[in-house]
Motif scaffolding. Sequence first.
Motif: not given
Length: 152
Positions: A90-101, A111-116, A136-147
């Motif tokens: 897996x190669x994972x990057x972030x478009x906006x803020x810090x997330x995790x995969x 951890x997934x960091x924009x730019x990395x 990683x807390x990334x905003x109001x819908x963080x808890x719904x962020x899933x795939x």
Amino acid sequence: TYEKLWLIAAMVLIVGFIATITYGSVGLGIAMVGDQQETVEPTELADDERFGEPRVEQIGDDEYEVYVVAQTFSFQPDPIEVPENSQVTFHVTARDVIHSFSLAGTNVNTMVIPGEVAEMTVEFDDPEVYGVVCNEYCGPDHHNMEGQVHVV
Ligand code: CUA
């Protein structure tokens, strides 16, 4: 005198200890910033040959590369589908803020960091559906962020 010997012994131990710590951290630093570390500017994601089109790519008999973009509040592609008995990087990057995969119920977690570009290789032996979650807390819908990762 014995006192002096103990003092010298203690100092040798301390110096050795510091050397071990220093050596260890230098080794880790090299591992993290070596030429394996890839980067991508979030503003250039659309034109990037890896992430412009998030996808699963077969590169060998049982080897796959998956290019994933995390963004508020989803992962692309979704679902990620790979076959059983496969080795998947897996190669994972972030478009906006810090997330995790993170694959729920496993130790696959980065951890997934924009730019990395975070990379990890996982072997999937059996068919299974894994939830992909963001730790990683990334905003109001963080808890719904899933795939999902479907091993079929
Ligand atoms: Cu993305 Cu929390």
